[in-house]
Design a protein around this motif. Structure first.
Motif, mmCIF file in Angstrom:
data_model
loop_
_atom_site.group_PDB
_atom_site.id
_atom_site.type_symbol
_atom_site.label_atom_id
_atom_site.label_comp_id
_atom_site.label_asym_id
_atom_site.label_seq_id
_atom_site.Cartn_x
_atom_site.Cartn_y
_atom_site.Cartn_z
ATOM 1 N N PHE A 268 0.812 -1.215 0.000
ATOM 2 C CA PHE A 268 0.000 0.000 0.000
ATOM 3 C C PHE A 268 0.850 1.271 0.000
ATOM 4 N N ASN A 269 2.050 1.173 -0.512
ATOM 5 C CA ASN A 269 2.939 2.325 -0.603
ATOM 6 C C ASN A 269 3.102 2.706 -2.068
ATOM 7 N N VAL A 270 2.493 3.791 -2.465
ATOM 8 C CA VAL A 270 2.625 4.287 -3.839
ATOM 9 C C VAL A 270 3.135 5.721 -3.834
ATOM 10 N N SER A 271 3.800 6.115 -2.773
ATOM 11 C CA SER A 271 4.369 7.460 -2.668
ATOM 12 C C SER A 271 5.848 7.389 -3.012
ATOM 13 N N TYR A 272 6.169 7.733 -4.256
ATOM 14 C CA TYR A 272 7.546 7.649 -4.733
ATOM 15 C C TYR A 272 8.007 9.024 -5.209
ATOM 16 N N PRO A 273 9.273 9.362 -4.978
ATOM 17 C CA PRO A 273 9.803 10.601 -5.563
ATOM 18 C C PRO A 273 9.816 10.490 -7.086
ATOM 19 N N LEU A 274 9.354 11.516 -7.759
ATOM 20 C CA LEU A 274 9.242 11.506 -9.205
ATOM 21 C C LEU A 274 10.263 12.461 -9.828
ATOM 22 N N PRO A 275 10.718 12.174 -11.049
ATOM 23 C CA PRO A 275 11.681 13.087 -11.701
ATOM 24 C C PRO A 275 11.150 14.504 -11.832
ATOM 25 N N LEU A 276 9.842 14.645 -11.998
ATOM 26 C CA LEU A 276 9.262 15.976 -12.160
ATOM 27 C C LEU A 276 9.449 16.830 -10.912
ATOM 28 N N HIS A 277 9.411 16.211 -9.728
ATOM 29 C CA HIS A 277 9.629 16.956 -8.484
ATOM 30 C C HIS A 277 11.025 17.577 -8.473
ATOM 31 N N PHE A 278 12.014 16.790 -8.829
ATOM 32 C CA PHE A 278 13.398 17.279 -8.789
ATOM 33 C C PHE A 278 13.674 18.258 -9.931
ATOM 34 N N LEU A 279 13.036 18.064 -11.075
ATOM 35 C CA LEU A 279 13.277 18.969 -12.198
ATOM 36 C C LEU A 279 12.822 20.382 -11.865
ATOM 37 N N ARG A 280 11.691 20.509 -11.196
ATOM 38 C CA ARG A 280 11.212 21.841 -10.844
ATOM 39 C C ARG A 280 12.182 22.549 -9.906
ATOM 40 N N ARG A 281 12.738 21.811 -8.976
ATOM 41 C CA ARG A 281 13.718 22.403 -8.064
ATOM 42 C C ARG A 281 14.995 22.787 -8.807
ATOM 43 N N ASN A 282 15.461 21.921 -9.693
ATOM 44 C CA ASN A 282 16.677 22.198 -10.448
ATOM 45 C C ASN A 282 16.480 23.364 -11.413
ATOM 46 N N SER A 283 15.312 23.452 -12.029
ATOM 47 C CA SER A 283 15.042 24.558 -12.945
ATOM 48 C C SER A 283 15.038 25.885 -12.206
ATOM 49 N N LYS A 284 14.553 25.883 -10.991
ATOM 50 C CA LYS A 284 14.597 27.103 -10.187
ATOM 51 C C LYS A 284 16.038 27.456 -9.828
ATOM 52 N N ALA A 285 16.833 26.450 -9.520
ATOM 53 C CA ALA A 285 18.233 26.712 -9.174
ATOM 54 C C ALA A 285 19.010 27.236 -10.372
ATOM 55 N N GLY A 286 18.673 26.775 -11.569
ATOM 56 C CA GLY A 286 19.386 27.205 -12.768
ATOM 57 C C GLY A 286 18.800 28.426 -13.432
ATOM 58 N N SER A 287 17.673 28.938 -12.913
ATOM 59 C CA SER A 287 16.997 30.092 -13.512
ATOM 60 C C SER A 287 16.798 29.895 -15.012
ATOM 61 N N VAL A 288 16.278 28.733 -15.381
ATOM 62 C CA VAL A 288 16.145 28.390 -16.789
ATOM 63 C C VAL A 288 14.887 29.019 -17.371
ATOM 64 N N ASP A 289 14.841 29.108 -18.698
ATOM 65 C CA ASP A 289 13.664 29.634 -19.370
ATOM 66 C C ASP A 289 12.710 28.498 -19.724
ATOM 67 N N ALA A 290 11.602 28.845 -20.369
ATOM 68 C CA ALA A 290 10.561 27.856 -20.662
ATOM 69 C C ALA A 290 11.047 26.792 -21.646
ATOM 70 N N ALA A 291 11.839 27.191 -22.622
ATOM 71 C CA ALA A 291 12.323 26.230 -23.617
ATOM 72 C C ALA A 291 13.246 25.199 -22.984
ATOM 73 N N GLN A 292 14.138 25.634 -22.116
ATOM 74 C CA GLN A 292 15.060 24.706 -21.456
ATOM 75 C C GLN A 292 14.308 23.742 -20.538
ATOM 76 N N HIS A 293 13.318 24.250 -19.837
ATOM 77 C CA HIS A 293 12.534 23.390 -18.941
ATOM 78 C C HIS A 293 11.694 22.387 -19.742
ATOM 79 N N THR A 294 11.104 22.834 -20.844
ATOM 80 C CA THR A 294 10.272 21.945 -21.653
ATOM 81 C C THR A 294 11.111 20.863 -22.321
ATOM 82 N N LEU A 295 12.302 21.220 -22.791
ATOM 83 C CA LEU A 295 13.170 20.216 -23.390
ATOM 84 C C LEU A 295 13.590 19.170 -22.358
ATOM 85 N N ALA A 296 13.852 19.606 -21.127
ATOM 86 C CA ALA A 296 14.201 18.649 -20.073
ATOM 87 C C ALA A 296 13.027 17.706 -19.790
ATOM 88 N N LYS A 297 11.800 18.220 -19.810
ATOM 89 C CA LYS A 297 10.633 17.354 -19.632
ATOM 90 C C LYS A 297 10.515 16.342 -20.766
#
Length: 404
Positions: A268-297
């Protein structure tokens, strides 16, 4: 505890005030001073000074002050003080030397702990949460602790490399299933987290349940998306919709039974860290634009059907995708701030980046085109058609990354 009556307080008057009309006073009553304070503002065990409250102390922005690393000094005359405290006047020299050595070890441990704590002083790291103190939704006070906990969860819920070996289900069958689920996800217009959680549930279930037949693989996939929808979505699709999307190959009752089976297998454990969670944090750290974030997705979703990528941690996938995106679009460096918040250097990410480049090259002629078609739309900035993905940089990186 001092009572309010002994100090001249009347709780009823403090709450409702003195605006209920004139009050007749028959005799002078000696009572203590009445402090002007908000209703119930000072009720507590702490005594209140009769002179009134002190002026409020101006808050100090401690978070912006950089701590200074100081080496702890060795206390003098450790052996003498310890001998006196112990109550033994004739303690041997060897015993005192042993105590001194133990204290030296403790001091070294403290210095090492402080050096790790302030290791970022040697790097040019920007505090990306410095301006978020006024927004309680960003929880800037403990956001770093949250991501530290997510990385701990990663270690406890790993997917093993080549976990399908010896099973009826193969990596190619898994790729076909996930490619179809990407289309289902797009058809139902679900959240991005739902797709990533669906794949995470499938991998962890197939890793434990090694007797899944080919005829039941699609049932596993659609049930995993059903579970992920109920976990992530505010309004999840009805179970009849999932039965319909399989062309009625499975009934609602079969989906319910598989749901119980999957949840029991996963405890009954379906709570897993997802790549999307970390990408949002990394994109904020890198001050990336929309194109860079979308390409990473786009790069992260290209990795979902690939069997050779399922065992990499979510934080590693997210960091490699963003680093690849920065490298391809404008050659931006993986700076100290990104290293600190992603916990990965560019050298550590390079093997994953090379495999991502090989996946990009493979996607040109691959039969599974759902992710590529998804990112050809205007909503996704047509990122899968940009010419940079066909550059020599990508081809050189792809030559170093072998997909096995």
């Amino acid at each position: 505890m001092l009572s309010l009556e002994s100090k001249g307080y009347n709780l009823y008057q403090a709450v409702i005030g003195f605006d209920n009309g004139p009050r007749k006073v028959e005799a002078k009553v000696l009572q203590g001073p009445i402090l002007h304070r908000p209703a119930l503002g000072e009720v507590g065990n702490r005594s209140v000074s009769l002179r009134g409250l002190k002026a409020p102390v101006k808050p100090v922005d401690v978070a912006r002050k950089r701590p200074v690393l100081t080496r702890p000094t060795k206390p003098k005359s450790n052996s003498i003080s310890l001998c006196r405290v112990s109550g033994k006047e004739n303690v041997g020299l060897q015993e005192c030397e042993k105590v001194e050595e133990e204290m030296d070890v403790e001091e070294v441990a403290k210095v090492e702990e402080l050096s790790v704590a302030f290791s970022t002083q040697c790097l040019n790291v920007e505090d990306i949460d410095a301006e978020d103190g006024g927004n309680p939704q960003l929880v800037s006070e403990y956001v770093n602790d949250i991501y530290k906990y997510l990385r701990e969860l990663e270690e406890g819920s790993k997917v093993q490399p080549r976990y399908l070996d010896g099973q009826v289900v193969t990596g190619k069958m898994r790729a076909i299933l996930i490619d179809w689920l990407v289309q289902v996800h797009l058809r139902f217009m679900l959240l991005q987290e739902t797709l990533y959680l669906t794949v995470a549930i499938i991998d962890r279930y197939l890793q434990r349940e090694r007797t899944v037949s080919r005829s039941k693989l699609q049932l596993v996939g659609v049930t995993a998306m059903f579970i992920a929808s109920k976990y992530e979505e505010m309004y999840s699709p009805d179970i009849a919709d999932f039965a319909y999307i399989t062309d009625k190959a499975y009934t609602k009752n079969e989906i319910r039974k598989m749901e119980v089976n999957i949840l029991k297998t996963l405890d009954f454990n379906v709570s897993y860290p997802l790549p999307l969670h970390f990408l949002r944090r990394n994109s904020k750290a890198g001050s990336v634009d929309a194109a860079q974030h979308t390409l990473a997705k786009y790069l992260m979703e290209l990795c979902l059907p690939e069997y050779c990528m399922c065992h990499y941690k979510a934080s590693m996938i997210a960091a490699a995708a963003l680093c690849f995106s920065l490298k391809v679009l404008d050659g931006s460096p993986w700076n100290d701030t990104l290293v600190y918040y992603s916990c990965n250097t560019e050298e550590q990410l390079m093997p994953v980046i090379c495999k991502m480049a090989a996946i990009v090259v493979k996607s040109i002629s691959s039969k599974q085109q759902a992710v590529k078609q998804k990112y050809k739309t205007n909503k996704q900035m047509k990122i899968s058609d940009i010419p940079q993905l066909h550059s020599q940089t990508v081809k050189k990186l792809a030559e170093k990354g072998a997909l096995t």
